[in-house]
Design a protein around this motif. Structure first.
Motif, PDB file in Angstrom:
ATOM      1  N   SER A  17      97.630  45.904  18.655  1.00 14.89           N
ATOM      2  CA  SER A  17      97.059  44.481  18.886  1.00 14.89           C
ATOM      3  C   SER A  17      97.754  43.717  17.791  1.00 14.89           C
ATOM      4  O   SER A  17      98.079  43.697  16.595  1.00 14.89           O
ATOM      5  CB  SER A  17      95.659  44.534  18.782  1.00 14.89           C
ATOM      6  N   THR A  18      98.127  42.256  18.461  1.00 11.66           N
ATOM      7  CA  THR A  18      98.587  41.095  17.524  1.00 11.66           C
ATOM      8  C   THR A  18      97.420  40.186  18.037  1.00 11.66           C
ATOM      9  O   THR A  18      97.606  39.253  19.115  1.00 11.66           O
ATOM     10  CB  THR A  18      99.889  40.627  17.795  1.00 11.66           C
ATOM     11  N   GLY A  19      96.358  39.848  17.052  1.00  6.49           N
ATOM     12  CA  GLY A  19      95.638  38.784  17.380  1.00  6.49           C
ATOM     13  C   GLY A  19      94.772  39.066  18.759  1.00  6.49           C
ATOM     14  O   GLY A  19      94.298  40.186  18.993  1.00  6.49           O
ATOM     15  N   HIS A  63      99.169  45.269  23.136  1.00  6.35           N
ATOM     16  CA  HIS A  63     100.420  45.581  23.534  1.00  6.35           C
ATOM     17  C   HIS A  63     100.422  46.778  23.968  1.00  6.35           C
ATOM     18  O   HIS A  63      99.753  47.860  23.248  1.00  6.35           O
ATOM     19  CB  HIS A  63     101.445  45.412  22.499  1.00  6.35           C
TER      20      HIS A  63
END
Length: 840
Positions: free
Chosen positions: A482-484, A488
């Motif tokens: 995860s990015t924020g 993904h």
């Protein structure tokens, strides 16, 4: 306090849609404390508790079981729904609420605490999720749990992959992404059109060859005349064949004996699979060993002396089930409605699965295939504006060679694939395949027909023996993070392919003329008159990567991917000495980038809207002198929708596509021996597929295709020259491409007093199609009726199934495809195929 694992399933229940679809079946875990202190914990407090998790990505039921044990919870869910779903797993510190949200992300499911806070119910996401009690949540209470009913229902309905031997799979593909996509993203969240032919579809229709299995069961798939008799067109262009994600360079005589399913990935698939035509690929998925012992013997008998015996056996080798085996074998023999044609095949396919630890699994496949057959390349001419008025059984190849010296293929293949779960949500997969195929072939080619006299010149190629070597491998790394607010799911990979047909000598000679109305088969020819030496090869190396980005409560999914290939294509042919052939061996070096972008919006759990854009680097072509030409390139725009209907029993896919292929070789009008890379072809149309169950008794396969496949840029010439030399000109329809075609198959499985009886019926219809590049003649439209009756019963510990299929019930004369005025495919007349299968 030790707990118990109890498999359960709901009864039908009453109430709104949410309550009828709410799911429950298992009480798990380390037990639930009865102490007043724990019982007093509110659902809100329980949901906020934080602890560390290390639950790997994988099947959702296993992850939920682990989550329940770690938290001392009971988790109730319906395994009929969750069995095919996967989760990204948990790795790190999460509250119970956060953990459940993450485990269920992308599944279309939600969760709800009971009033005591010690039980979690898994239900469809559209239900309101309460944290106090059922009344407060706005959801109807769960219906009564019927312990053991789930297993019984599946066995009775013969639906789902848990049927004996993974045979009773139903018609619709699994909700999880097929192996063809190389990711764990559910099918409803993938912005690509993929259709699957399941094992049960192949069984119900008694599909022996790949062509049998694909034609009529998948939209956009049509036949095409070709020596490689399993080649089909997808969306108007030739489709390469893969096995478990690795290319099969030789397509001859691939059958369904050891296949679990066949996936058709629509559109340019170069980003994942390398160089190919832009219509799509066909991927054969091999049966895998099972932990539960299963044995099957089937005998089939049919028209024209067909006999086929198949064996399927699987089970554990060791008591801990860390080593499993499966063996599939076939003996097949048949004559044909075509004069002088026959076919015999022996196929053996053992498989071993190694599963020493939970994180690692490896499959090792062996195949041996020996086939002897009389070639049946479709030499059948057009006269005037349509097929010649001669029997469809007429054999027009130079039988004095082809019938007296049958073709032979001896193929040996070894392959493996393994996957290791490195970390939760991260895995590495490696596949490898090597095959060695020895062939001896004699093939006839038509040259020109004198329509006034009925004499057609023939050309004969003779290969006394050659051995092809095919090696392919790939390595995939998958991961989730995860990015924020963005989730993904990434894939990066590498693949390598190498095919080589070493130097061999043969003959390519004029074989005289045959009278199509009164053929004289028995003439002689000197095979040493024109010795030729041929050598071909190709290889490529590719690297690729893609990221599936999900956000907005898992309703939006963006696919970004790309691939770069380095390719070599080598060839030489028509050389008269071995020394000269070696000296003139030429290699072409090419490279290119193939991007893919997709977007999917899932406003409702049962509905997805998607679109994609993709480009591909195609294969090199050869000119008339055996020299390699620059590779073709493909490009596609696609948009459509996917819908899971009737409680996910039916899958509907509607797709619009627009594909162009450039660098198509066309004949130089100034020099017939020269080819120019100025050609461009386009395929534009709509596909509709509907597969699955209507209810417990009725199943359906329905599809429709509207496809306009034509030459956009061709050879500039006058109509008479185009007709005489069979040249493609701008605006002409590509041969063997009907504008409209469709199929409907309906099956009824009886119950009560007639339980075990199955009846199936279907119709396949096609509009007129043009038969050559110059559009000089027409293959008429047709409709075919097919039927099936089967009865399954238990005799002691054996399951016995007797079945009869009838194809082309009305004995319609039809021509399914053509590639020129002398190569028209004829359709088989009415045929019968019966079988008796014993399973235990």
């Amino acid at each position: 306090m030790a707990g118990r694992n109890i498999r359960t399933k709901f009864g039908s229940g009453e109430g709104n849609m949410g309550s009828m679809l709410a799911m429950a079946f298992m009480a798990l875990g380390a037990g639930v404390s009865d102490s007043p202190a724990q019982a007093a914990i509110s659902p809100q407090e329980r949901a906020g508790l934080v602890q560390s998790y290390r639950i790997p990505s994988g099947p959702l039921p296993s992850a939920l079981n682990s989550f329940a044990e770690l938290n001392g919870l009971q988790v109730l869910y319906d395994s009929a729904v969750t069995s095919r779903l996967r989760t990204i797993g948990l790795d790190g510190d999460f509250s119970v609420r956060e953990g459940l949200d993450r485990l269920l992300r992308g599944t279309g499911l939600s969760w709800r605490f009971s009033a005591r806070g010690d039980t979690v119910s898994i239900l469809l996401a559209q239900n309101d999720r309460g944290t106090m009690n059922d009344a407060a949540s706005g959801a109807t209470a769960l219906p009564t749990i019927d312990v053991g009913a789930e297993t019984k229902q599946r066995q009775d309905a013969h639906a789902g992959p848990q049927g004996p031997g993974d045979r009773y799979t139903g018609y619709r593909p699994a909700s999880s992404a097929p192996m063809t996509l190389k990711t764990d993203t559910p099918l409803m969240q993938t912005p690509i059109s993929v259709q699957s032919v399941t094992r049960q579809t192949m069984d119900d229709k008694q599909a022996i060859t790949i062509r049998d299995a694909l034609i009529s069961n998948v939209s956009g798939v049509t036949l095409t005349p070709n020596f490689f008799d399993n080649v089909v067109n997808v969306r108007g262009f030739l489709a390469p064949t893969y096995r478990n994600g690795l290319m099969e360079q030789r397509y001859r005589h691939l059958d369904t004996t050891n296949l679990q399913s066949i996936d058709v990935l629509k559109g340019p698939a170069a980003m994942l699979f390398g160089r190919m035509e832009p219509g799509g690929i066909v991927n054969m998925v091999v049966k895998r060993p099972l932990e539960t012992p299963y044995y099957s013997v089937e005998q089939q008998l049919g028209s024209y002396g067909l006999t086929r015996t198949t064996v399927d056996a699987t089970g554990p080798v060791t008591t801990d089930k860390s080593i499993l085996y499966r063996f599939n074998g076939e003996f097949f023999r048949t004559d044909s409605y075509r004069d002088l044609v026959n076919d015999r095949n022996v196929f053996l396919a053992p498989t071993i699965t190694l599963h020493p630890i939970e994180q690692f699994r490896m499959n090792i496949d062996f195949e041996y295939d020996n086939r002897i057959w009389v070639d049946d390349y479709p030499i059948y001419p057009a006269v005037g504006g349509g097929p010649a008025n001669i029997p469809r059984s007429r054999y027009l190849s130079p039988a004095f060679i082809t019938a007296r010296m049958p073709n032979n293929m001896d193929k040996k293949r070894i392959a493996y694939d393994w996957t290791y779960d490195v970390l939760p949500g991260w895995s590495v997969t490696n596949r490898l395949s090597y095959s060695n195929t020895g062939t001896q072939t004699e093939n006839g080619f038509p040259l020109a027909l004198n329509e006034a006299t009925g004499l057609m010149n023939l050309f004969l190629t003779y290969n006394p023996g050659g051995t092809d070597k095919n090696f392919s491998t790939n390595l995939d790394v998958k991961g989730k993070f995860s990015t924020g607010p963005l989730e993904h799911s990434i894939l990066v990979g590498f693949d390598y392919f190498n095919f080589f047909a070493p130097l061999y000598g043969g003959a390519s000679i004029f074989a005289g003329a045959v009278d199509i109305y009164n053929p004289n088969y028995w003439r002689s020819v000197n095979l040493n008159a024109a010795q030729q030496y041929n050598m071909t090869g190709q290889k490529w190396t590719g690297v690729y990567g893609q990221d599936m980005i999900s956000f907005w409560d898992d309703k939006v999914h963006v696919l970004l991917g790309g691939r770069y290939d380095w390719a070599e294509t080598s060839a030489n042919r028509d050389k008269t000495s071995a020394a000269l052939a070696n000296a003139t061996y030429q290699t072409s070096y090419d490279s290119g980038f193939s991007p893919r972008v997709g977007l999917l919006f899932q406003p409702l759990p049962w509905l997805s809207l998607y679109g994609n854009f993709t480009q591909s680097l195609g294969a090199n072509q050869l000119d008339t002198q055996g020299r390699t030409l620059a590779p073709q390139r493909g490009e596609q725009y696609e948009g459509g929708l996917k819908a899971e209907l009737l409680d996910k029993r039916l899958l509907l896919t509607i797709a619009y596509f627009d594909i162009t292929k450039t660098n198509v070789p066309v004949t130089d009008p100034a020099n017939a021996a020269n080819r120019l890379l100025i050609g461009k072809a386009r395929s534009q149309g709509v596909e509709i597929d509907l597969t699955g169950q209507i209810d417990d008794n009725w199943s359906v396969i329905a599809n429709y295709t509207h496809d306009d496949v034509r030459t956009v840029v061709g050879t500039a010439t006058d109509p008479n020259t185009a007709y005489a030399r069979q040249l493609a000109v701008a605006g002409s329809i590509l041969p063997g491409s009907p504008r409209n075609y469709g199929n409907l198959w309906i099956k009824y499985d009886a119950d009560d007093a007639f339980k075990g009886l199955s009846l199936g019926a279907g119709v396949s219809a096609s509009s007129d199609q043009l038969g050559d590049t110059a559009n000089s003649f027409v293959l008429p439209s047709y409709a075919l009726l097919n039927g099936m009756i089967a009865y399954t019963t238990k005799i002691e510990d054996f399951t016995v199934t007797a079945q009869l299929n009838v194809k082309n019930i009305t004995d319609t004369v039809y021509y399914p495809s053509a590639s020129g005025r002398s190569t028209i495919m004829t359709g088989p007349p009415r045929t019968f195929l019966g079988s008796l299968r014993v399973e235990f």
